[in-house]
Design an enzyme around this catalytic site. Structure first.
Site, PDB file in Angstrom:
ATOM      1  N   GLY A 119       9.816   7.653   8.888  1.00 21.52           N
ATOM      2  CA  GLY A 119       8.829   8.610   9.764  1.00 21.52           C
ATOM      3  C   GLY A 119       7.922   8.278  10.830  1.00 21.52           C
TER       4      GLY A 119
ATOM      5  N   ASN B 253       8.258  10.539  13.438  1.00 20.84           N
ATOM      6  CA  ASN B 253       8.529  11.571  13.722  1.00 20.84           C
ATOM      7  C   ASN B 253       7.603  12.784  13.263  1.00 20.84           C
ATOM      8  OD1 ASN B 253      10.906  12.934  16.550  1.00 20.84           O
ATOM      9  ND2 ASN B 253      12.016  11.157  14.865  1.00 20.84           N
TER      10      ASN B 253
ATOM     11  N   ASN C 231      15.698  20.359  13.292  1.00 26.27           N
ATOM     12  CA  ASN C 231      16.000  19.246  13.121  1.00 26.27           C
ATOM     13  C   ASN C 231      16.391  18.760  14.570  1.00 26.27           C
ATOM     14  OD1 ASN C 231      17.176  16.991  11.938  1.00 26.27           O
ATOM     15  ND2 ASN C 231      19.350  17.676  12.360  1.00 26.27           N
TER      16      ASN C 231
ATOM     17  N   HIS D  74      17.898  14.967  16.187  1.00 29.28           N
ATOM     18  CA  HIS D  74      18.985  15.148  16.575  1.00 29.28           C
ATOM     19  C   HIS D  74      19.256  13.770  17.685  1.00 29.28           C
ATOM     20  CE1 HIS D  74      23.030  14.303  15.573  1.00 29.28           C
ATOM     21  NE2 HIS D  74      23.935  13.925  17.104  1.00 29.28           N
TER      22      HIS D  74
ATOM     23  N   SER E  72      17.754  15.728  21.062  1.00 28.43           N
ATOM     24  CA  SER E  72      17.760  17.511  20.929  1.00 28.43           C
ATOM     25  C   SER E  72      17.318  17.855  19.947  1.00 28.43           C
ATOM     26  CB  SER E  72      18.940  18.150  21.111  1.00 28.43           C
ATOM     27  OG  SER E  72      19.571  17.537  22.209  1.00 28.43           O
TER      28      SER E  72
ATOM     29  N   LEU F 160      26.786  21.438  10.587  1.00 32.33           N
ATOM     30  CA  LEU F 160      26.549  20.744  11.358  1.00 32.33           C
ATOM     31  C   LEU F 160      25.713  20.149  11.938  1.00 32.33           C
ATOM     32  CD1 LEU F 160      24.521  18.252   9.031  1.00 32.33           C
ATOM     33  CD2 LEU F 160      27.450  16.954   9.871  1.00 32.33           C
ATOM     34  N   ASP F 161      24.365  20.103  12.916  1.00 30.93           N
ATOM     35  CA  ASP F 161      24.426  19.310  14.325  1.00 30.93           C
ATOM     36  C   ASP F 161      24.881  20.682  15.229  1.00 30.93           C
ATOM     37  OD1 ASP F 161      22.869  16.971  13.053  1.00 30.93           O
ATOM     38  OD2 ASP F 161      24.448  16.743  13.364  1.00 30.93           O
TER      39      ASP F 161
END
Ligand code: GRF
Length: 214
Positions: free
Chosen positions: A16, A18, A111, A113, A140, A148-149
């Site tokens: 956590g 971020n 998100n 990544h 990113s 996905l991604d």
């Protein structure tokens, strides 16, 4: 004109850091957001404790509590909807979300990544970048789509790879950059600079055709 704070829900699976960067940015007045919910698939995620410490509703929603993936996805979708969040922020969330949940939050889910997408989707990004002797690696922030991604990338931070880097040392420098750029992108959403329009990202009133890089 003063805008209302952006309501955000954060999904975490682990440490956590971020999430902490977002909390710190909001506390410092750099991010106009209200944290409605932090949820995790792992009851022991440190991110949940960070949320509780900050007085934010923290909910564990482990898939093992549900008969199947569809039921878990439906429960998570309901939890997010009921939180009243405007934006869902995936911050080290390690589960793949179901198509209907992703569709429900189209243009309202971000998100982080740890690679310069489209390079190295999936896991072990630092290991793979080192193996390929990439001179530059990074991270990113992107909108989440069903791929996905693979959703449109908004902002990337580049990190020079050093000859003596290990997976750990590289991950550490990449994460430090994540802690700068993730709050930045969420603030762009909060201020209305960044929006999802006609099926894609717009920044400052123009379609964002390529990611911003720092
Ligand atoms: C980050 O490096 C992110 O890129 C990846 O998982 C890590 C999460 O770290 N998806 P933390 O839980 O925010 O500390």
């Amino acid at each position: 004109m003063n805008r209302a704070p952006l309501g955000i829900a954060v999904l975490v699976s682990g440490h956590g850091s971020n999430l902490q960067a977002l909390l710190d940015a909001a506390a410092a007045g750099r991010l106009n957001a209200e944290f409605r919910l932090v949820a995790s698939d792992r009851p022991d995620a440190r991110g949940l404790a960070r949320a509780r410490d900050a007085g934010i509703r923290a909910v564990a929603i482990p898939p093992s509590d549900y008969p199947d993936r569809a039921a878990w996805n439906a429960a998570l979708e309901a939890l997010l909807r009921e939180s009243g969040a405007d934006l869902v922020v995936l911050a080290g969330f390690m589960r793949v979300l179901g198509a209907s949940l992703v569709a429900a939050w189209a243009g309202r889910m971000l998100n982080v990544h740890p690679s310069l997408l489209p390079l190295y989707r999936g896991l072990h990004t630092h290991r793979r970048a080192l193996k390929d002797r990439q001179p530059v690696h990074g991270t990113s922030i992107h909108f989440v789509t069903e791929e996905l991604d693979g959703g449109p990338v908004i902002l990337q931070a580049q990190v020079a790879v050093r000859p003596d880097d290990t997976e750990e040392s590289l991950a550490q420098r990449v994460q430090a950059r994540e802690h700068e750029i993730y709050p930045q992108v969420v603030e762009w959403m909060a201020s209305g600079r960044l929006e999802w329009r006609d099926g894609g990202p717009w920044l400052d009133g123009r379609p964002l055709d390529a990611p911003r890089r720092v």
